[in-house]
Design a protein around this motif. Structure first.
Motif, mmCIF file in Angstrom:
data_model
loop_
_atom_site.group_PDB
_atom_site.id
_atom_site.type_symbol
_atom_site.label_atom_id
_atom_site.label_comp_id
_atom_site.label_asym_id
_atom_site.label_seq_id
_atom_site.Cartn_x
_atom_site.Cartn_y
_atom_site.Cartn_z
ATOM 1 N N PHE A 83 0.857 -1.183 0.000
ATOM 2 C CA PHE A 83 0.000 0.000 0.000
ATOM 3 C C PHE A 83 0.897 1.239 0.000
ATOM 4 C CE2 PHE A 83 -4.517 -0.952 1.105
ATOM 5 C CZ PHE A 83 -4.426 -2.332 1.179
ATOM 6 N N GLN A 84 0.349 2.341 -0.485
ATOM 7 C CA GLN A 84 1.094 3.603 -0.431
ATOM 8 C C GLN A 84 0.751 4.395 0.836
ATOM 9 O OE1 GLN A 84 -0.175 2.343 -3.247
ATOM 10 N NE2 GLN A 84 1.758 2.101 -4.339
ATOM 11 N N LEU B 151 1.251 -7.491 4.502
ATOM 12 C CA LEU B 151 1.063 -6.163 3.914
ATOM 13 C C LEU B 151 2.337 -5.360 4.088
ATOM 14 C CD1 LEU B 151 -2.542 -5.262 5.138
ATOM 15 C CD2 LEU B 151 -1.843 -6.264 2.955
ATOM 16 N N ASN B 152 2.616 -4.553 3.094
ATOM 17 C CA ASN B 152 3.828 -3.755 3.126
ATOM 18 C C ASN B 152 3.469 -2.283 2.919
ATOM 19 O OD1 ASN B 152 5.787 -2.317 1.048
ATOM 20 N ND2 ASN B 152 7.040 -3.549 2.400
ATOM 21 N N PHE B 153 3.955 -1.457 3.815
ATOM 22 C CA PHE B 153 3.806 -0.004 3.652
ATOM 23 C C PHE B 153 5.199 0.608 3.619
ATOM 24 C CE2 PHE B 153 -0.643 1.235 4.334
ATOM 25 C CZ PHE B 153 -1.186 0.024 4.708
ATOM 26 N N VAL B 154 5.526 1.281 2.540
ATOM 27 C CA VAL B 154 6.769 2.063 2.529
ATOM 28 C C VAL B 154 6.421 3.392 3.194
ATOM 29 C CG1 VAL B 154 8.485 3.227 1.105
ATOM 30 C CG2 VAL B 154 7.654 0.962 0.460
ATOM 31 N N THR B 155 7.115 3.699 4.275
ATOM 32 C CA THR B 155 6.792 4.951 4.974
ATOM 33 C C THR B 155 7.841 6.013 4.651
ATOM 34 O OG1 THR B 155 7.946 4.237 6.964
ATOM 35 C CG2 THR B 155 5.602 3.771 6.861
ATOM 36 N N ARG C 123 8.141 10.807 4.757
ATOM 37 C CA ARG C 123 7.654 11.941 5.540
ATOM 38 C C ARG C 123 6.217 12.347 5.199
ATOM 39 N NH1 ARG C 123 11.814 16.237 5.819
ATOM 40 N NH2 ARG C 123 10.136 17.522 6.637
ATOM 41 N N HIS C 124 5.659 11.866 4.094
ATOM 42 C CA HIS C 124 4.297 12.247 3.739
ATOM 43 C C HIS C 124 3.234 11.281 4.271
ATOM 44 C CE1 HIS C 124 5.616 15.541 1.218
ATOM 45 N NE2 HIS C 124 6.542 14.724 0.728
ATOM 46 N N ASN C 125 3.651 10.126 4.804
ATOM 47 C CA ASN C 125 2.610 9.221 5.341
ATOM 48 C C ASN C 125 2.922 8.692 6.741
ATOM 49 O OD1 ASN C 125 4.589 7.277 4.933
ATOM 50 N ND2 ASN C 125 3.447 6.079 3.429
ATOM 51 N N ILE C 126 4.134 8.933 7.225
ATOM 52 C CA ILE C 126 4.549 8.283 8.473
ATOM 53 C C ILE C 126 3.790 8.816 9.694
ATOM 54 C CG2 ILE C 126 6.503 9.821 9.037
ATOM 55 C CD1 ILE C 126 8.070 7.169 9.686
ATOM 56 N N ASP C 127 3.270 10.037 9.603
ATOM 57 C CA ASP C 127 2.527 10.583 10.749
ATOM 58 C C ASP C 127 1.175 9.898 10.927
ATOM 59 O OD1 ASP C 127 4.606 12.272 11.323
ATOM 60 O OD2 ASP C 127 3.797 13.939 10.139
ATOM 61 N N LEU D 108 6.445 -2.236 8.054
ATOM 62 C CA LEU D 108 6.400 -0.775 8.043
ATOM 63 C C LEU D 108 7.826 -0.340 7.747
ATOM 64 C CD1 LEU D 108 4.356 -0.622 11.342
ATOM 65 C CD2 LEU D 108 3.445 -0.179 9.048
ATOM 66 N N ALA D 109 8.130 -0.248 6.465
ATOM 67 C CA ALA D 109 9.525 -0.093 6.064
ATOM 68 C C ALA D 109 9.781 1.337 5.611
ATOM 69 C CB ALA D 109 9.838 -1.073 4.936
ATOM 70 N N THR D 110 10.569 2.052 6.364
ATOM 71 C CA THR D 110 10.887 3.412 5.938
ATOM 72 C C THR D 110 11.716 3.338 4.657
ATOM 73 O OG1 THR D 110 11.128 3.797 8.285
ATOM 74 C CG2 THR D 110 11.570 5.653 6.872
ATOM 75 N N CYS D 111 11.418 4.241 3.770
ATOM 76 C CA CYS D 111 12.100 4.326 2.472
ATOM 77 C C CYS D 111 13.605 4.053 2.547
ATOM 78 C CB CYS D 111 11.966 5.782 2.035
ATOM 79 S SG CYS D 111 11.259 6.011 0.481
ATOM 80 N N GLN D 112 14.095 3.251 1.641
ATOM 81 C CA GLN D 112 15.541 3.101 1.482
ATOM 82 C C GLN D 112 15.913 3.904 0.241
ATOM 83 O OE1 GLN D 112 17.541 1.113 3.556
ATOM 84 N NE2 GLN D 112 15.765 0.670 4.834
ATOM 85 N N PHE D 113 17.032 4.581 0.294
ATOM 86 C CA PHE D 113 17.278 5.592 -0.741
ATOM 87 C C PHE D 113 18.134 5.092 -1.904
ATOM 88 C CE2 PHE D 113 15.750 7.715 2.972
ATOM 89 C CZ PHE D 113 14.669 8.375 2.406
ATOM 90 N N TYR D 114 17.420 4.416 -2.806
ATOM 91 C CA TYR D 114 17.981 3.917 -4.066
ATOM 92 C C TYR D 114 16.984 4.299 -5.158
ATOM 93 C CZ TYR D 114 20.338 1.089 -0.601
ATOM 94 O OH TYR D 114 21.046 0.703 0.491
ATOM 95 N N GLY D 115 17.414 4.194 -6.407
ATOM 96 C CA GLY D 115 16.497 4.413 -7.527
ATOM 97 C C GLY D 115 15.763 5.741 -7.405
ATOM 98 N N TRP D 116 14.445 5.679 -7.554
ATOM 99 C CA TRP D 116 13.632 6.903 -7.549
ATOM 100 C C TRP D 116 13.592 7.535 -6.162
ATOM 101 C CZ3 TRP D 116 11.533 8.775 -12.152
ATOM 102 C CH2 TRP D 116 11.788 7.964 -13.260
#
Ligand code: FES
Length: 381
Positions: free
Chosen positions: A122-123, A159-163, A165-169, A188-196
């Motif tokens: 989910f986004q 279920l997987n949520f990439v969290t 700053r726009h959804n973590i609150d 609840l996986a905070t974004c890892q900074f690769y690709g986009w």
């Protein structure tokens, strides 16, 4: 030659975890997608027969778990055939999907073909935000419906949520939704900074305060679920940008993870395509050669490649020097220490990113969304 469980350059154990990135095609546009920025310029996809041959070869080498991912793997028309082949070969198989393109009939057909596990991402837990991030007005309703269908067919519900700053609150609402959908596991996986995600880092990295709050709320839910004897497990993944030691990325380069991209390029992780290393292709080499002999897979195996301070660090067997892709993206050289490590002389890059995250972030609309047009422009630029 092959021995198990080793991070030595000379004796690679089996590639236990095979990730088949079946396609880069995807109907969604997540601004944190881990696909390469230039995905639109990549070669033609492997055929059904080529994929099955990859599965067979990797299985012979000891692969046990198979991830079917993308892009969106559901755009492939041969998933049932691939799943059936995976089952016959004895894999534990996992479909990693956005749920877009899934139907009740497919959920049933995949189960019948032998799929073990479906993970739906989910986004966000708010319909409007989810759809804005995904770029589809129908995405949220479809995901909820398919999550229910997956549960009804007896799959483990993941279920997987990439969290970010726009959804973590809204982490409380996310967890509530997962409980409502009877999830067994929630990432609840905070974004890892690769690709986009790397391209959009300034707009995605949560502040420390956001992260601490989200972790506290997750822990409160964990405790409540434990007391109730509830089966739902919450897995909270923090971004390594707030750590002082690097993660043991992929459990070490070429240690157990083998990623095959849509055009057959073999990688030791999903982001390595960005590195200035020539990686082998399954159309030209056997999986055995790729895993055991290729220079790309041996480049960062073991400890001999390490510079100081990693080489003499007493934690190197724990973190294997961190992430090569992150070292490359941040310092321009994949052989440098991962800047996440406080011992790295480029740790200032991480501290700067943390400082940036305390400031106002670009609005959601300003993020660079993943789509083919943007990818082509990036290729040209
Ligand atoms: Fe490539 Fe970490 S993501 S080594």
């Amino acid at each position: 030659m092959v021995t198990t469980g080793s991070n030595s350059a000379r004796t690679p154990g089996p590639p236990l975890w095979l990730l088949a990135e079946l396609t880069y095609r995807c109907p969604l546009q997540c601004p944190y997608c881990s696909n390469p920025l230039d995905f639109a310029a990549q070669g033609g996809e492997l055929s059904t027969a080529e994929w099955i041959d990859v599965f067979r070869q990797a299985r012979e080498l000891g692969a046990a778990q198979l991830g079917l991912s993308g892009g969106e793997p559901l755009v492939r028309q041969d998933l049932v055939e691939l799943i059936r082949a995976a089952r016959e070969l004895g894999y534990y198989s996992n479909l990693i999907t956005s749920g877009i393109g899934l139907t009740e009939a497919k959920v049933a057909a995949f189960a019948e073909a032998g799929l073990d596990h479906i993970q739906i991402s989910f986004q966000a837990a708010d319909e409007e935000l989810n759809n804005l991030l995904a770029g589809s007005g129908k995405a949220y309703a479809q995901k909820v419906a398919m999550a229910r269908a997956v549960k009804a067919h007896g799959y483990p519900m993941v279920l997987n949520f990439v969290t970010h700053r726009h959804n973590i609150d809204r982490i409380d609402r996310i967890i509530e939704l997962c409980i409502e959908l009877e999830a067994d596991y929630v990432e609840l996986a905070t974004c890892q900074f690769y690709g986009w995600a790397q391209l959009n880092r300034a707009g995605l990295l949560p502040s420390k305060a956001q992260l601490e709050r989200a972790e506290r709320i997750t822990n409160e839910y964990r405790e409540r679920l434990r007391v109730q004897g509830h089966p739902c497990k919450l897995i909270f993944v923090t971004p390594d940008y707030y750590e002082e030691r690097p993660k043991a990325c992929m459990n070490g380069w070429g240690s157990l993870f083998l990623d095959i991209t849509p055009d057959g390029t073999a990688l030791p992780c999903h982001s390595a395509r960005q590195l200035p290393i020539r990686f082998p292709n399954v159309r030209e080499h056997s999986i055995r050669h790729i895993w055991q002999e290729s220079s790309g897979f041996n480049r960062f195996r073991g400890y001999d490649w390490m510079p100081e301070p990693c080489r003499s660090c007493d934690e190197k067997e724990k973190d294997f020097g961190g992430c090569r892709c992150q070292a490359f993206l941040l310092t321009g050289d994949a052989a440098n220490p991962d800047p996440v490590c406080a011992k790295s002389d480029r740790h200032d890059l991480i501290l700067d990113a943390r400082r940036e995250a305390q400031e106002a972030a670009p609005a959601l609309e300003q993020l660079q969304f993943r789509n083919e047009k943007a990818s082509r422009l990036i290729c040209k630029g």
